[in-house]
Write an enzyme that holds these catalytic residues in place. Structure first.
Site, PDB file in Angstrom:
ATOM      1  CB  SER A   1      -0.875  -0.052   1.269  1.00  0.00           C
ATOM      2  OG  SER A   1      -1.495   1.174   1.530  1.00  0.00           O
TER       3      SER A   1
ATOM      4  CB  ILE B   1       5.296   5.402   0.751  1.00  0.00           C
ATOM      5  CG1 ILE B   1       4.661   6.775   1.004  1.00  0.00           C
ATOM      6  CG2 ILE B   1       6.791   5.547   0.439  1.00  0.00           C
ATOM      7  CD1 ILE B   1       5.184   7.513   2.228  1.00  0.00           C
TER       8      ILE B   1
ATOM      9  CB  SER C   1       7.522  10.671   9.841  1.00  0.00           C
ATOM     10  OG  SER C   1       6.636  11.765   9.929  1.00  0.00           O
TER      11      SER C   1
ATOM     12  CE1 TYR D   1       4.027   7.162  11.951  1.00  0.00           C
ATOM     13  CE2 TYR D   1       4.088   9.554  11.942  1.00  0.00           C
ATOM     14  CZ  TYR D   1       4.268   8.353  11.286  1.00  0.00           C
ATOM     15  OH  TYR D   1       4.684   8.331   9.981  1.00  0.00           O
TER      16      TYR D   1
ATOM     17  CE  LYS E   1       7.327   6.456  11.171  1.00  0.00           C
ATOM     18  NZ  LYS E   1       7.729   5.429  10.225  1.00  0.00           N
TER      19      LYS E   1
ATOM     20  CB  SER F   1      -0.200   6.584   1.716  1.00  0.00           C
ATOM     21  OG  SER F   1      -0.299   6.948   3.075  1.00  0.00           O
TER      22      SER F   1
END
Ligand SMILES: NC(=O)c1ccc[n+]([C@@H]2O[C@H](COP(=O)([O-])OP(=O)(O)OC[C@H]3O[C@@H](n4cnc5c(N)ncnc54)[C@H](OP(=O)(O)O)[C@@H]3O)[C@@H](O)[C@H]2O)c1
Length: 339
Positions: free
Chosen positions: A60, A62, A190, A203, A207, A239
């Site tokens: 899915s 990227i 990210s 998240y 990262k 995405s």
């Protein structure tokens, strides 16, 4: 020609040059090293064509676009994610759009959180291709929830997937690269690996952890300069990331995922990723404005960055609490629920 006129001409040229650079920056969608490499560096077509590339999260967004572009370059591919049928669909499309043959693409279902399976999976890739030139650590999930409302299990799940799953697979592949004295480890982080935003504390933490880990690993690999580590930091890209994001509970889905239209095209993001991979860049930012400027402000003027983030963050939280898509309205005026 008089000296005054000459100086006036020089000044006008200098101002024109500065103006042109400002216009270029306003239209930029990558950091300076990346855009420089795109302009005059090694091209992906020359560097990546005959390589064996293992991409996680290839079903899915990227990762899917990345394997399409790699297949057109002639790279051999290992496609991994949890859903075998989606990987078969992606494989068939790769075969359709490229000159690759069945044997050039290995579908290898893999759950990044099932760390016990990573060694066996690595052996399967080596049995099939005999080598791994590039590992692209791309599989991962985002988050949309406030810390105060979020179960700690969600934080555990995010770290298990985005951080531990990624370093576990890297640990399996790295000895092979060291033995061959060749390899690239590319990790899709990210801009939230550098900066921060509300509703994504877990998240961003995962990262940031990847940055700390891979920057340290790069230092440890000084004795193996033939192995490169590249951290890719995209801003918003089209995405399924919002659709698949973690929320307050591990099994709860996000209700309003909003439009993807305003985000960067996946194909452009992936093209810049390939430039970064071909040129062994250490860290790249791939984002349109104003997100790119936010990265620079975070890097060079952290106190101003906090000021801007608090203003924008307040709006983002308000939008989220009003049932709007927080992400798409980050840099936009607050819209009414009925819009
Ligand atoms: N899109 C953006 O705006 C953006 C911005 C910055 C960074 N990123 C990063 O880009 C990467 C790719 O995300 P995307 O935007 O392409 O999102 P996406 O469309 O949701 O794709 C995520 C991929 O990760 C895979 N995945 C999820 N859980 C997994 C697990 N437990 N084991 C193995 N694979 C798993 C998914 O496949 P299955 O569900 O089939 O397992 C899917 O292929 C992520 O690391 C994300 O953090 C994205």
């Amino acid at each position: 020609m008089s000296w005054e006129l000459l100086w006036a001409l020089l000044l006008a040229c200098a101002l024109l040059y500065v103006g042109l650079q400002l216009v270029r920056f306003a239209r930029a969608d990558g950091d300076l090293t990346l855009l420089w490499a795109e302009w005059q560096g090694r091209r992906p077509e020359w560097e990546l064509s005959d390589m064996v590339v293992w991409v996680t999260g290839a079903s899915s967004g990227i990762g899917e676009e990345l394997v399409y572009q790699l297949s057109k370059l002639g790279a051999s591919l290992v496609l991994s994610s949890r859903t075998a049928n989606e990987l078969e669909r992606v494989k068939n499309k790769c075969l359709e759009i490229s000159n690759l043959k069945e044997k050039d693409i290995l579908v290898l279902p893999l759950d990044l959180t099932d760390r016990g399976s990573h060694e066996v999976a690595t052996k399967k890739v080596l049995q099939h291709f005999g080598q791994i030139d590039i590992l692209v650590n791309n599989g991962g999930r985002s988050q949309r929830s406030l810390f105060e409302d979020t179960n700690l299990d969600v934080y555990k799940a995010i770290m298990e997937l985005n951080f531990l799953g990624t370093i576990s697979l890297t640990k399996c592949v790295l000895p092979h690269m060291i033995e061959r004295k060749q390899g690239k480890i590319v990790t899709v982080s990210s801009i939230l690996g550098l900066a921060a935003a509300p509703l994504a504390s877990g998240y961003a933490a995962s990262k940031h952890a990847l940055h700390g880990f891979f920057n340290s690993l790069r230092c440890e690999l000084v004795m193996h300069p033939e192995i490169s580590i590249t951290n890719i930091c995209p801003g918003p890209v089209q995405s399924n990331i919002v659709h698949n994001a973690f929320t307050e509970e591990v099994s709860k889905k996000l209700e309003n995922t909003g439009s993807q239209e305003y985000k960067m095209k996946t194909s452009r993001c992936v093209r810049l990723m390939l430039v970064a991979m071909a040129n062994d860049l250490k860290e790249v930012w791939i984002a349109e404005q104003p997100y790119l400027s936010v990265c620079y402000i975070w890097q060079y003027a952290p106190t101003w960055a906090w000021w801007i983030t608090s203003k924008l963050g307040r709006r983002r939280i308000e939008n989220f609490k009003n049932g709007l898509d927080a992400d798409s309205s980050y840099f936009r005026p607050l819209r009414k629920k009925t819009d």
